[in-house]
Design a protein around this motif. Structure first.
Motif, short mmCIF file in Angstrom:
data_model
loop_
_atom_site.label_atom_id
_atom_site.label_comp_id
_atom_site.label_asym_id
_atom_site.label_seq_id
_atom_site.Cartn_x
_atom_site.Cartn_y
_atom_site.Cartn_z
N SER A 151 0.75 -0.87 0.29
CA SER A 151 0.27 0.17 0.06
C SER A 151 0.80 0.99 0.15
CB SER A 151 -0.95 0.42 1.39
OG SER A 151 -0.13 0.07 2.46
N ARG A 152 1.97 1.08 0.65
CA ARG A 152 2.67 2.66 0.77
C ARG A 152 3.49 2.35 -0.57
NH1 ARG A 152 7.80 2.79 5.15
NH2 ARG A 152 8.63 4.00 3.91
N ALA A 153 4.33 1.65 -0.95
CA ALA A 153 4.50 1.73 -2.00
C ALA A 153 3.82 2.16 -3.62
CB ALA A 153 5.25 0.53 -2.40
N VAL A 154 2.52 1.48 -3.54
CA VAL A 154 2.05 2.10 -4.43
C VAL A 154 1.28 3.65 -4.67
CG1 VAL A 154 -0.69 2.01 -5.20
CG2 VAL A 154 0.67 -0.47 -4.74
N THR A 155 1.39 4.41 -3.62
CA THR A 155 1.18 5.22 -2.77
C THR A 155 2.51 6.82 -3.70
OG1 THR A 155 0.40 5.26 -1.19
CG2 THR A 155 0.67 6.89 -1.45
N THR A 156 3.57 5.21 -3.70
CA THR A 156 4.67 6.10 -3.85
C THR A 156 4.67 6.40 -5.34
OG1 THR A 156 5.62 5.30 -1.70
CG2 THR A 156 7.53 6.33 -3.77
N LEU A 157 3.76 5.21 -6.26
CA LEU A 157 4.65 5.65 -7.80
C LEU A 157 3.38 5.87 -7.72
CD1 LEU A 157 4.17 1.63 -7.97
CD2 LEU A 157 5.38 3.33 -8.74
N VAL A 158 2.09 6.77 -6.92
CA VAL A 158 1.85 7.65 -8.09
C VAL A 158 1.79 9.41 -6.48
CG1 VAL A 158 -0.77 8.70 -8.09
CG2 VAL A 158 -0.01 6.15 -9.06
N PRO A 159 2.53 10.40 -6.72
CA PRO A 159 2.51 11.08 -5.34
C PRO A 159 1.02 12.12 -6.30
CG PRO A 159 4.20 11.17 -6.85
CD PRO A 159 3.35 10.32 -7.75
N GLN A 160 1.56 12.98 -5.43
CA GLN A 160 0.39 14.63 -5.73
C GLN A 160 0.36 14.73 -6.73
OE1 GLN A 160 -2.10 14.96 -3.45
NE2 GLN A 160 -1.54 13.85 -2.04
N GLY A 161 1.81 15.03 -7.35
CA GLY A 161 2.08 15.93 -8.56
C GLY A 161 1.26 14.69 -9.55
N GLY A 162 1.52 13.80 -9.86
CA GLY A 162 1.37 12.71 -10.26
C GLY A 162 2.20 11.89 -10.69
N PRO A 163 1.59 10.23 -11.69
CA PRO A 163 2.35 9.43 -11.56
C PRO A 163 3.54 9.79 -12.14
CG PRO A 163 1.27 9.82 -13.99
CD PRO A 163 0.49 10.79 -13.01
N VAL A 164 4.86 8.67 -11.43
CA VAL A 164 6.06 8.83 -11.62
C VAL A 164 6.61 8.31 -13.35
CG1 VAL A 164 8.27 8.23 -10.83
CG2 VAL A 164 6.49 8.50 -8.73
N LEU A 165 7.12 9.31 -13.90
CA LEU A 165 7.31 8.45 -15.71
C LEU A 165 9.03 8.78 -15.06
CD1 LEU A 165 6.76 8.04 -17.74
CD2 LEU A 165 7.28 10.51 -18.55
N CYS A 166 9.34 7.16 -15.50
CA CYS A 166 10.91 6.87 -15.52
C CYS A 166 11.35 6.65 -17.39
CB CYS A 166 11.50 5.99 -14.54
SG CYS A 166 11.26 5.55 -13.53
N ARG A 167 12.19 7.46 -17.80
CA ARG A 167 12.88 7.00 -18.81
C ARG A 167 14.12 6.69 -19.15
NH1 ARG A 167 11.24 13.47 -21.28
NH2 ARG A 167 9.07 13.06 -21.58
N ASP A 168 14.54 5.69 -19.58
CA ASP A 168 15.66 5.36 -20.24
C ASP A 168 16.58 5.99 -21.39
OD1 ASP A 168 14.68 4.31 -22.23
OD2 ASP A 168 14.29 2.20 -21.43
N GLU A 169 17.69 5.99 -21.21
CA GLU A 169 18.02 6.32 -22.71
C GLU A 169 17.65 6.36 -23.81
OE1 GLU A 169 21.33 8.32 -22.52
OE2 GLU A 169 21.35 7.81 -20.19
N MET A 170 17.14 5.31 -24.34
CA MET A 170 16.41 5.25 -25.86
C MET A 170 15.10 6.45 -26.22
SD MET A 170 17.45 2.51 -27.47
CE MET A 170 16.81 2.38 -28.49
N GLU A 171 14.76 6.84 -24.73
CA GLU A 171 13.72 7.66 -24.81
C GLU A 171 14.04 9.12 -24.89
OE1 GLU A 171 9.58 6.42 -22.89
OE2 GLU A 171 11.01 5.22 -22.09
N GLU A 172 15.44 9.75 -24.00
CA GLU A 172 16.06 10.47 -23.94
C GLU A 172 16.31 10.78 -25.75
OE1 GLU A 172 15.86 12.27 -22.19
OE2 GLU A 172 14.93 11.54 -19.72
N TRP A 173 16.98 10.01 -25.82
CA TRP A 173 17.30 10.87 -27.49
C TRP A 173 17.29 10.93 -28.86
CZ3 TRP A 173 23.60 8.78 -28.68
CH2 TRP A 173 24.69 8.36 -27.65
N SER A 174 16.65 11.82 -29.20
CA SER A 174 16.39 11.83 -29.97
C SER A 174 16.33 11.11 -31.92
CB SER A 174 16.36 13.75 -30.98
OG SER A 174 18.14 13.67 -31.06
N ALA A 175 16.29 11.68 -32.49
CA ALA A 175 15.92 10.22 -34.05
C ALA A 175 17.68 11.13 -34.21
CB ALA A 175 15.19 10.66 -34.73
#
Length: 674
Positions: free
Chosen positions: A246-270
């Motif tokens: 229950s505490r872990a699920v609450t940490t995934l979705v804090p007050q500001g919105g869902p947590v977004l985790c990106r890796d290098e494939m998403e950070e790099w442009s074409a």
């Protein structure tokens, strides 16, 4: 048959000139041209003779450090000399050469600290490299593929604990726990939490504008949310929350919105991914060079992470298939027959015609320049033609393979300059001195003398005045420290004209009594008495450069292939361009006996000796006239015959009322040159 079969990856000899040593190259590709010939795309390897003297010094320092670290056995001077011929410098320069110019195989390895340098001398066609040469930047760097072997690279393992002994170290300082397998959660519960984390990641990408543009479809967003970065974040969240769901699920979705985790494939442009693929094609997995030349705004960790994630994509599989299909269409190997044509440098071919150099111009008493033998079934012309040097057959093969002679000789530098003129500028000073066939310093200076055009920048008077008057605007110290910063010369000149009009006229100088100076003879005697007597050191016997020069006629004139000065002009001229007057004499007169001049020390065969009259004329010149003659030797100078000294005017007492004698002051305006 197998010796003449050359494959991709082989190190081979290439011959680009009949007199130059072989080029050592590594075959990267074998391509068949439209006319049926085979061209080899090769990687260039350079010898010591191909790099400058400064880089040779760096290579010597690197070799000295290697010998000290690896504790190599002591080498003789001959072994050190021959070992330099076995050292190569790797590069990333590619070139295409005809496959028919291949003359054999060789073995090139990366130098290891466990290797013995004498082992390369015992093996034929064996070379090594430890440094990488950049022909564009003219630099030598250590190879990145160095094998670290030795005690300083080994980890220090602590002693094992005895039975029953406890470990008193602070485990929190030694390691960080990221996952506890003995937790209260079961595997199905952990899997359900990971599914929730993926769903939160997909929803977060749907809310993010930049992610929705790059990944417009739901399937792509879900695939991105299912990668390792999301799973690692979910497991770290469980660890931080003490495995409380229950505490872990609450940490995934804090007050500001869902947590977004990106890796290098998403950070790099074409475009960045395309640059990475281009760099990978050029440099391979050399991530330092990829970052330096293509992606300097990325960190090395980002590039490494992107590479290993890029290898899991379809793009990598597609490029791998294209390279495999392209490799199948190219040649795997090529057969080159043994080259049997005679070399043009052969002096005498048994039972055939002479070579280009011929045998008539060579004396029969000459010996090999390397091994000093006088008998050989075949002789080859080596070095400049005027020296008439030759090598025996084994030494010629050594010269072609290793780019040097077995024994050190000063003529080796002259042979390099004669074989390839482009490398003369990269020769060391010792090699340049060895180019001369004469043992004396005078002959060496004559041979090395060059006619160079003098480049003179003459500053106008207005510019010189502007520097003095406008120092606050020009700021010469700041300008000298920043030569790349532009200077508004027009503004400085305009301001100098304004200040020059306002500046007061210089004060009139009064005529002073000349300072008595002693004559030259008294000064010389005084210096001779004060100077300590130093015995002249005995010079050793000079080392002969060419043993065979004693049998050859020497010519002291026309060493550089040019006419002497007097034969061109026809009339001997003085330094100012005018014919000799009665007060000047040439070297053909009797004055030369009192001053012995060595013409070998001066590349110009015309020597001017000053007479008593010319010395008297020089003494009659003032300092201003001497400076003008030195700065403008092309202008004529009017010299007055020195008159006997007049009596000095009486010196007035300090309180004399007579006016001082003033020098004439010109009232003409100052003319400034632009």
């Amino acid at each position: 048959m197998a010796a003449n079969m050359y494959r991709v990856g082989d190190y081979v000899y290439f011959e680009n000139s009949s007199s130059n040593p072989y080029l050592i190259r590594r075959i990267e590709e074998l391509n068949k041209t439209a006319n049926g010939n085979v061209e080899a795309k090769v990687v260039c390897l350079f010898r010591r003779r191909d790099i400058s003297g400064n880089l040779n010094t760096l290579a010597d320092n690197n070799a000295r450090d290697f010998e000290e670290e690896s504790k190599q056995p002591a080498l003789s001077e001959s072994q050190k000399h021959q070992l330099k011929h076995r050292e190569l410098f790797l590069s990333r320069q590619f070139e295409s050469l005809p496959a028919t110019h291949i003359r054999g195989k060789c073995n090139v390895t990366l130098l290891n600290e466990t290797d013995l340098l004498t082992g390369y001398l015992d093996r034929e066609d064996s070379f090594y490299y430890s440094l990488v040469f950049d022909p564009a930047q003219k630099t030598l760097l250590a190879d990145q593929g160095e094998i670290r072997v030795g005690s300083k690279y080994q980890a220090e393992i602590t002693d094992r604990l005895a039975e029953g002994e406890t470990d008193n170290r602070m485990q929190e300082k030694l390691e960080t726990k990221v996952w506890d397998p003995d937790n209260q959660l079961k595997d199905p519960q952990i899997d359900q939490f990971l599914v929730v984390a993926r769903a939160v990641g997909t929803f977060a990408r749907a809310l993010d504008c930049s992610s929705s543009i790059r990944q417009p479809s739901l399937h792509m967003s879900a695939a991105a949310a299912s990668r390792d970065i999301t799973l690692f974040h979910a497991m770290d969240t469980l660890q931080r929350c003490g495995y409380d769901l229950s505490r872990a699920v609450t940490t995934l979705v804090p007050q500001g919105g869902p947590v977004l985790c990106r890796d290098e494939m998403e950070e790099w442009s074409a475009s960045e991914a395309a640059l990475f693929e281009e760099a990978l094609e050029k440099y391979g997995k050399d991530f330092n060079d990829i970052r330096q030349d293509f992606l300097p705004w990325k960190s090395l960790a980002n590039i490494v992470q992107f590479y290993y994630m890029w290898k899991t994509t379809d793009r990598y599989i597609q490029q791998k298939r294209l390279k495999a299909a392209e490799a199948d269409s190219k040649l795997k190997q090529v057969y080159i027959p043994t080259y049997t044509k005679p070399n043009p440098n052969q002096i005498l071919v048994p039972g055939g015609k002479t070579g280009v150099n011929g045998s008539a111009g060579f004396q029969k008493s000459l010996s090999c320049e390397s091994c000093h033998t006088a008998q050989s079934p075949q002789w080859y012309a080596w070095g400049p033609a005027r020296m008439q040097c030759r090598l025996c057959s084994p030494c010629w093969i050594y010269w072609k393979k290793y780019g040097g002679l077995k024994t050190p000789t000063q003529l080796e530098g002259a042979a390099r300059a004669n074989s390839d003129g482009a490398l003369r500028g990269h020769m060391t000073r010792q090699e340049a001195q060895g180019m001369s066939p004469f043992t004396s310093a005078a002959g060496r200076a004559k041979l090395l003398a060059k006619n160079r055009q003098t480049f003179i920048l003459r500053t106008a008077k207005q510019s010189r005045l502007a520097r003095r008057l406008c120092q606050d605007i020009l700021q010469p110290r700041r300008a000298a420290r920043r030569p790349y910063a532009p200077v508004n010369a027009n503004a400085v000149k305009a301001e100098s004209m304004i200040r020059l009009a306002k500046s007061p006229k210089p004060p009139v100088k009064t005529k002073t009594t000349p300072t008595p100076r002693p004559d030259l003879a008294s000064i010389v005697k005084e210096l001779a008495l004060q100077a300590p007597h130093q015995p002249k050191a005995q010079r050793g016997v000079p080392t002969p450069i060419n043993r065979n020069q004693g049998n050859q006629p020497r010519s002291t004139s026309n060493l550089l292939g040019k006419r002497p000065f007097d034969s061109v002009v026809g009339v001997q001229l003085a330094t100012n361009g005018k014919p000799f007057t009665s007060g000047m004499q040439t070297t053909s007169q009797s004055v030369v006996k009192r001053q012995k001049v060595n013409q070998g020390d001066n590349p110009n065969p015309v020597v001017f000796v000053a007479t008593k009259d010319t010395r008297a004329l020089r003494k009659a010149l003032t300092q201003a006239q001497m400076r003008g003659v030195a700065r403008k030797p092309h202008l004529p100078l009017k010299v007055k015959v020195p008159q006997p000294p007049r009596a000095a005017p009486p010196v007035l007492p300090p309180h004399s009322s007579e006016p001082p004698v003033l020098t004439p002051h010109s009232s003409e305006p100052i003319v400034l040159e632009d």
